[in-house]
Design a protein around this motif. Structure first.
Motif, short mmCIF file in Angstrom:
data_model
loop_
_atom_site.label_atom_id
_atom_site.label_comp_id
_atom_site.label_asym_id
_atom_site.label_seq_id
_atom_site.Cartn_x
_atom_site.Cartn_y
_atom_site.Cartn_z
N TRP A 241 -12.58 -11.32 -52.04
CA TRP A 241 -11.32 -10.90 -51.43
C TRP A 241 -11.32 -11.05 -49.91
O TRP A 241 -10.38 -10.63 -49.25
N GLY A 242 -12.38 -11.63 -49.35
CA GLY A 242 -12.34 -12.06 -47.96
C GLY A 242 -13.00 -11.19 -46.92
O GLY A 242 -13.44 -11.68 -45.90
N VAL A 243 -13.08 -9.88 -47.15
CA VAL A 243 -13.67 -8.97 -46.16
C VAL A 243 -14.99 -8.44 -46.72
O VAL A 243 -14.98 -7.61 -47.63
N ARG B 171 -11.18 -0.21 -42.29
CA ARG B 171 -9.96 -0.70 -42.94
C ARG B 171 -8.82 -0.84 -41.93
O ARG B 171 -8.07 -1.82 -41.96
N ALA B 172 -8.69 0.11 -41.03
CA ALA B 172 -7.62 0.05 -40.04
C ALA B 172 -7.81 -1.10 -39.05
O ALA B 172 -6.84 -1.65 -38.54
N SER B 173 -9.07 -1.46 -38.80
CA SER B 173 -9.35 -2.52 -37.83
C SER B 173 -9.34 -3.92 -38.45
O SER B 173 -9.52 -4.91 -37.74
N PHE C 225 -20.09 13.00 -46.20
CA PHE C 225 -18.95 12.33 -46.82
C PHE C 225 -17.82 12.11 -45.82
O PHE C 225 -17.11 11.11 -45.88
N THR C 226 -17.66 13.05 -44.89
CA THR C 226 -16.63 12.88 -43.86
C THR C 226 -16.95 11.66 -43.01
O THR C 226 -16.06 10.87 -42.67
N GLY C 227 -18.23 11.48 -42.66
CA GLY C 227 -18.63 10.30 -41.89
C GLY C 227 -18.41 9.02 -42.67
O GLY C 227 -17.92 8.02 -42.11
N LEU C 228 -18.74 9.02 -43.96
CA LEU C 228 -18.56 7.82 -44.77
C LEU C 228 -17.08 7.45 -44.90
O LEU C 228 -16.69 6.29 -44.71
N LEU C 229 -16.25 8.43 -45.23
CA LEU C 229 -14.82 8.15 -45.38
C LEU C 229 -14.16 7.83 -44.04
O LEU C 229 -13.25 7.01 -43.97
N GLY C 230 -14.65 8.48 -42.96
CA GLY C 230 -14.13 8.16 -41.63
C GLY C 230 -14.47 6.74 -41.24
O GLY C 230 -13.63 6.01 -40.68
N GLY C 231 -15.72 6.32 -41.53
CA GLY C 231 -16.11 4.94 -41.25
C GLY C 231 -15.31 3.95 -42.07
O GLY C 231 -14.90 2.90 -41.57
N TYR C 232 -15.06 4.30 -43.33
CA TYR C 232 -14.24 3.43 -44.19
C TYR C 232 -12.84 3.29 -43.60
O TYR C 232 -12.29 2.18 -43.53
#
Length: 200
Positions: free
Chosen positions: A132-134, A48-50, A37-44
């Motif tokens: 929504w575009g992304v 999102r930041a990029s 879950f840390t990997g999934l949320l970190g990837g999210y």
């Protein structure tokens, strides 16, 4: 003549930290799941930041609905904790009832998540596209919430089994506590999912 050597008596080693094997195995499983879950949320977070066009949660989600879903899971975590306490005291009937309430909370959560998914799909969201575009916005949503939903489903099945065993007079306090570890983990993970995906 030499005297016979004294016999040495070896005591069986006590379990580490006085924890059952079931509980130790559950902790190891939860540790590995935490990394997932840390990997999934970190990837999210990275995606999102990029992205400069990532939609804001209030544009897409019914945050009040998801907030109620979160409230349900927190309440189910409270009934699970109470069930562990009554199991330790040997109160079979109360333990069964509290476990039943916990299962009910999990089922209501899953029903509301299905409702949210249906409306999300009706709005045009697909695994690789959305209005929504992304494209990765809907991808991350389906993967993370779906993966967590599978954990809730497994937890409901697990707790239902423990509940039936308790109501049949086969109450195992360690088994209830081990199930509680899993359920508390599922609830805690959702708090992070709710915070990162629906609030921030």
């Amino acid at each position: 003549m030499h005297p016979a050597p004294a016999q040495v008596k070896w005591d069986a080693p006590s379990p580490a930290f006085e924890a059952s094997w079931g509980k130790v195995m559950m902790w190891l499983f939860l540790l590995s799941d935490t990394l997932t879950f840390t990997g999934l949320l970190g990837g999210y977070g990275f995606l999102r930041a990029s992205s400069q066009a990532w939609p804001t949660p209030e544009q897409v989600f019914n945050v009040n609905l998801v907030g109620f879903m979160t409230f349900l899971l927190i309440c189910s975590s409270a009934t699970m904790a109470a069930a562990v306490g009554t199991a330790r005291r040997g109160e079979t009937v109360r333990t069964g009832r509290l476990l039943g309430l916990t299962v009910l909370g999990g089922l209501l959560f899953l029903a509301l998540q299905a409702y949210e998914w249906i409306h999300f799909i009706q709005a045009g969201a697909r695994l690789a596209s959305n209005p929504w575009g992304v494209p990765l916005f809907s991808t991350t949503f389906f993967v993370i919430t779906g993966f967590h939903g599978l954990h809730v489903t497994a937890g409901v099945i697990y707790l239902t089994t423990v509940t039936f065993r308790a109501l049949q007079g086969r109450l195992d306090p360690d088994g209830v506590e081990t199930a509680g570890l899993y359920w508390h983990f599922v609830d805690l993970v959702w708090v992070f999912v709710f915070t990162f995906m629906y609030l921030i």
